[in-house]
Design a protein around this motif. Sequence first.
Motif, PDB file in Angstrom:
ATOM      1  N   VAL A   1       0.665  -1.183  -0.081  1.00 12.26           N
ATOM      2  CA  VAL A   1      -0.145  -0.211   0.141  1.00 12.26           C
ATOM      3  C   VAL A   1       0.870   1.227   0.090  1.00 12.26           C
ATOM      4  CG1 VAL A   1      -1.638   1.236   1.277  1.00 12.26           C
ATOM      5  CG2 VAL A   1      -1.875  -1.138   1.159  1.00 12.26           C
ATOM      6  N   LEU A   2       1.936   1.273   0.888  1.00 11.00           N
ATOM      7  CA  LEU A   2       2.758   2.648   0.918  1.00 11.00           C
ATOM      8  C   LEU A   2       3.601   2.786  -0.321  1.00 11.00           C
ATOM      9  CD1 LEU A   2       3.725   4.828   2.978  1.00 11.00           C
ATOM     10  CD2 LEU A   2       5.427   3.383   3.253  1.00 11.00           C
ATOM     11  N   SER A   3       3.978   1.559  -0.841  1.00  9.11           N
ATOM     12  CA  SER A   3       4.829   1.604  -2.284  1.00  9.11           C
ATOM     13  C   SER A   3       3.892   2.249  -3.238  1.00  9.11           C
ATOM     14  CB  SER A   3       5.170   0.326  -2.568  1.00  9.11           C
ATOM     15  OG  SER A   3       6.209  -0.257  -1.522  1.00  9.11           O
ATOM     16  N   LEU A   4       2.719   1.637  -3.615  1.00  7.84           N
ATOM     17  CA  LEU A   4       1.932   2.083  -4.583  1.00  7.84           C
ATOM     18  C   LEU A   4       1.555   3.635  -4.495  1.00  7.84           C
ATOM     19  CD1 LEU A   4       0.281   1.564  -7.360  1.00  7.84           C
ATOM     20  CD2 LEU A   4      -1.494   0.748  -5.535  1.00  7.84           C
ATOM     21  N   SER A   5       1.179   4.101  -3.046  1.00  5.88           N
ATOM     22  CA  SER A   5       0.682   5.342  -3.181  1.00  5.88           C
ATOM     23  C   SER A   5       1.849   6.249  -3.221  1.00  5.88           C
ATOM     24  CB  SER A   5       0.173   5.563  -1.623  1.00  5.88           C
ATOM     25  OG  SER A   5       0.999   5.196  -0.585  1.00  5.88           O
ATOM     26  N   THR A   6       2.934   6.038  -2.772  1.00  2.60           N
ATOM     27  CA  THR A   6       4.196   6.966  -2.885  1.00  2.60           C
ATOM     28  C   THR A   6       4.604   6.995  -4.318  1.00  2.60           C
ATOM     29  OG1 THR A   6       5.009   6.154  -0.578  1.00  2.60           O
ATOM     30  CG2 THR A   6       6.503   7.545  -2.146  1.00  2.60           C
ATOM     31  N   VAL A   7       4.354   5.936  -5.226  1.00  2.00           N
ATOM     32  CA  VAL A   7       4.787   5.982  -6.674  1.00  2.00           C
ATOM     33  C   VAL A   7       3.751   6.965  -7.386  1.00  2.00           C
ATOM     34  CG1 VAL A   7       4.985   4.762  -8.675  1.00  2.00           C
ATOM     35  CG2 VAL A   7       6.017   3.860  -6.604  1.00  2.00           C
TER      36      VAL A   7
END
Length: 407
Positions: free
Chosen positions: A151-157
Amino acid sequence: MIGNNFKIKNLGPGLLYAGAAVGVSHLVQSTRAGAEYGLLMIVPVVLANLLKWPFFFAGPYYAAAKGESLIIGYHRLGKLPFYTNLCIAATTVPGILGAVTLVTAGIFNVVLGIETDIRLSSALILGIALFVLIRGRYAILDRLIKWIIAVLSLSTVVAVALLWQAPSHSYWRQIDWGNYQHITFLIALMGWMPAPIDLSIWQSIWSVEKFKIQPDARKIFKIDFNIGFIATAFLAVVFLLLGFFSLYNKENQLPADAVGFAASLISMYEVALGSTVSLLIKIAALTCMISTVITVLDAYPRVIAESIVIARGKGNLHRWNEFVLWVVATSGMVVILFFKTNMKDLVTLATVISFITAPVLAWFNTQLLRQIGFFPRQIFSINKILTSLGLLYLIAFTIIYLFITFR
């Protein structure tokens, strides 16, 4: 080839590595690097990840080869490596735990929109971490971390993609090698990028635990580690870009206190994604940092407790682990009481300490890798070259820092 042995459920220690690493080094140090120094900092971020790879890989590699943790490996190397590691773990844990907890508490206050004293929020975060570890230990970490990182990876990208634009001025700020603050920041950035070398020891412990629960996980430990490692390095650059596109060459800079920093970080997501979507990112960022607190609080007591039992030649590991767990949590809280108003100083202190102890642990890991056949016989190989360059980099930067500090 991945083959039929590859199953998502067999992933674990590599993703725990990512969960432990994607915390202060990424949300704080990478974001600050991009905001204050620009794209130039991509170079040391990528190099720090690449040159530390052999030393982190030593954890799961040794666990898979010998069926035991690096702590036992250090004991086999001799008393000096064994007690040096124990001393490093015992003396660095208060600062490291205090730093990650203080950052988490800042994000906690901002996400919930409360003005509670940061000390109370920190105590609550540590209480949550203690509860999770006492009730579930490794199994809970293993189940949660996959979703947290995703979740954090996708949102930051997505946030970086929406903020992407050419800067109005220069792309970077030059490092002044005669400026103590510049050098300290660079070493602090690389000291915890992607994580302290101690993490290799934690991962060896997690790997041994994972292999006991799921023996098939041993067959894909290399895939598991590399997935976590590559994702961690990629996210370090993404967070740097987030800081760059949001704050570089602008009057507003990242505050030094935990709550102020957290508010600035969350606002970057809100600007890019809108207040509605940013709620998901707030939850992801908070959960990610809580997972980092949990992994730090889980790992250091394991290292210290196992070392005590090995040194004494007897003892109940579980009881020692619980005792050290409470001691470590208390020590982290004591540190927070002293640094509650300046998260930046605490993070810098913890990361610099991690950096100057890194060459020692890296050397120990190299000796163990040599014993279990990590280095081929030919003179030149990728493993040998990367390990040698990594040792040279860690030693050189430590000497430079000590020279500048004490000249």
